[in-house]
Scaffold this motif. Structure first.
Motif, PDB file in Angstrom:
ATOM      1  N   ARG A 183       0.862  -1.182   0.000  1.00 31.53           N
ATOM      2  CA  ARG A 183       0.000   0.000   0.000  1.00 31.53           C
ATOM      3  C   ARG A 183       0.892   1.222   0.000  1.00 31.53           C
ATOM      4  O   ARG A 183       1.022   1.915   1.005  1.00 31.53           O
ATOM      5  N   GLN A 205      -1.044   6.770   3.264  1.00 25.97           N
ATOM      6  CA  GLN A 205      -2.169   6.017   3.841  1.00 25.97           C
ATOM      7  C   GLN A 205      -1.757   5.037   4.927  1.00 25.97           C
ATOM      8  O   GLN A 205      -2.441   4.054   5.153  1.00 25.97           O
ATOM      9  N   SER A 229       2.919   4.655  -0.264  1.00 21.06           N
ATOM     10  CA  SER A 229       2.733   6.096  -0.185  1.00 21.06           C
ATOM     11  C   SER A 229       3.716   6.701  -1.185  1.00 21.06           C
ATOM     12  O   SER A 229       4.672   6.037  -1.592  1.00 21.06           O
ATOM     13  N   ASP A 238     -11.626   4.185   6.726  1.00 18.72           N
ATOM     14  CA  ASP A 238     -10.636   3.201   6.257  1.00 18.72           C
ATOM     15  C   ASP A 238     -10.453   2.100   7.301  1.00 18.72           C
ATOM     16  O   ASP A 238     -10.974   2.194   8.420  1.00 18.72           O
ATOM     17  N   THR A 260       0.821  11.295  -1.410  1.00 17.88           N
ATOM     18  CA  THR A 260      -0.250  10.565  -0.741  1.00 17.88           C
ATOM     19  C   THR A 260       0.320   9.647   0.339  1.00 17.88           C
ATOM     20  O   THR A 260       1.365   9.032   0.157  1.00 17.88           O
ATOM     21  N   ILE A 298      -6.183   2.214   0.436  1.00 15.52           N
ATOM     22  CA  ILE A 298      -7.188   3.164  -0.055  1.00 15.52           C
ATOM     23  C   ILE A 298      -8.512   2.434  -0.223  1.00 15.52           C
ATOM     24  O   ILE A 298      -8.627   1.542  -1.052  1.00 15.52           O
ATOM     25  N   ASP A 356      -7.274   8.266  -3.521  1.00 16.82           N
ATOM     26  CA  ASP A 356      -6.077   8.300  -2.675  1.00 16.82           C
ATOM     27  C   ASP A 356      -6.054   9.528  -1.762  1.00 16.82           C
ATOM     28  O   ASP A 356      -5.301   9.571  -0.792  1.00 16.82           O
ATOM     29  N   HIS A 357      -6.881  10.537  -2.073  1.00 17.62           N
ATOM     30  CA  HIS A 357      -6.912  11.735  -1.228  1.00 17.62           C
ATOM     31  C   HIS A 357      -8.177  11.806  -0.369  1.00 17.62           C
ATOM     32  O   HIS A 357      -8.438  12.823   0.260  1.00 17.62           O
TER      33      HIS A 357
END
Ligand SMILES: Nc1nc2c(c(=O)[nH]1)N[C@H]1C(S)=C(S)[C@@H](COP(=O)(O)O)O[C@H]1N2
Ligand SMILES: [Mo]
Length: 435
Positions: A83, A107, A85, A204, A105, A112, A235-236
């Motif tokens: 995942r 997370q 970033s 999430d 980005t 996401i 992603d945002h």
């Protein structure tokens, strides 16, 4: 080199035409390029697909930069290897708005989520008179604003071991955000007297949760559904995120699903004593990022091709308001000259600056410093270390989220050969929040 590329493209076009198919991954591999790079070469700008959703020139190949070694060393937990970033390629950008697909980005561990906006709701509850649940449609029918704000992760830090400005400051971007002021929603639900904090929670897997002082929540926080003119991307935070201007990125809860009004900060997983107890040394700056700036052009990894006229350019910003002045030094801080501000100078937004400069072929150390509207001046590394009583080893050996806001000056050194390298004194160890 050029010829080879053209031959490859011809091969790809013919191959695709003969087979009547889009080039297969095997064909792309045969052609010798990476699938992604080769796919760029078959863009037909007149194809319906390209006209429906615009494509950039195949000569523009800038991408985000995936967060470093975490992804090659799969045993490291943070961030999760599958995942990724990624950072903003700051040196390749112009102006002040970060194109959304290039906006950094982060997370953490949880990836996401794929959220259906028709099923998504925002619940506002806690110390309120009328708890309410808003659908996306209901939110879009409320008064809204569009505002330009930078978004920066606390993981940004001048770094002697970073080769590029993406490595030092790539965990930030600047967007035009559209959404409902949180004050409008809090007004709808009616605050009880004891209300003094809000807790924002995400949809999430990790339920990213942050406590925010009520004063800030009523000031300029947005519940945003738009970014740079289109819906916030997955992603945002699609379909809804919090924008908390001037505060650390971690407050800007993505995939926002709940706001609870409370009477004290909650110690959620994402909290840290530094977030909840303002430092007496900084007082109101405990949350706002201080004045900051960095030169993106020329910056580490670039090379000046000729003596003579150049333009030094970069970004300045402050979590405390607008940029008042940016100064640029070409002699490592011995003398400074005032830079031009090229465009809108908005509070808590990236501001582009530039200074025309003639390079005479000698060594030069380029650096910028920002003065914000509260007359706070961006410190040098030595000034920052002295203020907090830290050694250089501690500055770079402490993880950023414990250190605080790392807004000291990042110099770039231009060698006689035109090569641009990091201008900070070397250190052996830099401990990174994402490592
Ligand atoms: N739900 C959720 N929100 C989140 C995060 C997260 O992991 N999950 N990361 C935070 C951090 S640390 C940062 S720096 C910003 C990054 O926002 P971006 O990915 O839109 O650039 O989102 C914040 N909001
Ligand atoms: Mo972050």
């Amino acid at each position: 080199m050029k010829r080879t590329n053209r031959d490859r493209r011809r091969f790809l076009k013919q191959g695709a035409a003969v087979a009547g198919l889009v080039a297969t991954p095997q064909a792309l591999e045969l052609a010798g390029g990476s699938a992604a790079a080769a796919a760029q070469t078959v863009v037909d700008h007149n194809a319906l697909e390209s006209v429906l959703y615009g494509k950039r020139s195949r000569f523009v190949t800038t991408t985000r930069e995936v967060e470093g070694r975490s992804h090659s060393e799969q045993t490291l937990i943070r961030p999760h290897p599958h995942r990724p970033s990624a950072r903003t390629p700051l040196a390749e950008l112009t102006g002040t708005i970060t194109p959304t697909p290039l906006h950094f980005t982060t997370q953490h561990h949880y990836g996401i989520p794929d959220i259906n906006p028709d099923e998504h709701t925002l619940r506002v509850e806690g110390l309120v008179d009328r708890p309410l649940v808003f659908t996306m449609d209901e939110l879009r029918r409320l008064p809204f604003v569009s505002r330009v704000y930078f978004l920066e992760c606390v993981g940004n830090r001048p770094n002697p071991r970073a080769e590029t400005v993406t490595g030092t400051h790539g965990r930030m971007g600047c967007s035009e955000w559209t959404g409902v002021p949180l004050s409008v929603l809090l007004d709808e639900v009616g605050l009880r007297d004891a209300a003094s904090w809000i807790v924002a929670e995400a949809a999430d897997g990790g339920k990213h949760t942050k406590s925010i002082p009520l004063g800030k929540a009523l000031d300029d926080v947005l519940v945003a559904y738009g970014q740079n003119g289109e819906p916030v991307r997955p992603d945002h935070g699609y379909p809804l995120r919090l924008v908390v201007p001037g505060f650390e990125g971690i407050y800007n809860v993505k995939w926002l699903k709940r706001i609870k009004v409370v009477d004290q900060p909650y110690l959620s997983f994402q909290e840290h004593s530094r977030f909840l107890t303002p430092n007496p040394k900084t007082q109101r700056d405990a949350y706002d990022f201080g004045p900051n700036s960095v030169i993106t052009q020329p910056s580490g990894g670039q090379e000046l091709q000729a003596h003579g006229a150049h333009v030094i350019s970069g970004l300045a910003w402050s979590g405390s308001g607008a940029v008042r002045k940016v100064e640029v030094s070409t002699d490592g801080g011995a003398t400074y000259r005032e830079a031009e501000l090229a465009g809108p100078v908005l509070p808590k937004a990236h501001t582009r600056f530039y200074l025309p400069w003639r390079w005479n072929g000698e060594e030069a150390v380029l650096q910028s410093r920002c003065l914000d509207e509260r007359d706070q001046l961006q410190p040098t590394e030595a000034e920052y270390a002295r203020y907090w009583n830290l050694t250089r080893g501690q500055l770079y050996g402490t993880v950023q989220s414990q250190l605080g806001h790392c807004n000291w000056i990042q110099p770039w050194k231009v060698g006689r050969d035109g090569k641009v390298t990091n201008g900070l004194e070397p250190v052996d160890v830099v401990v990174d929040v994402h490592a």
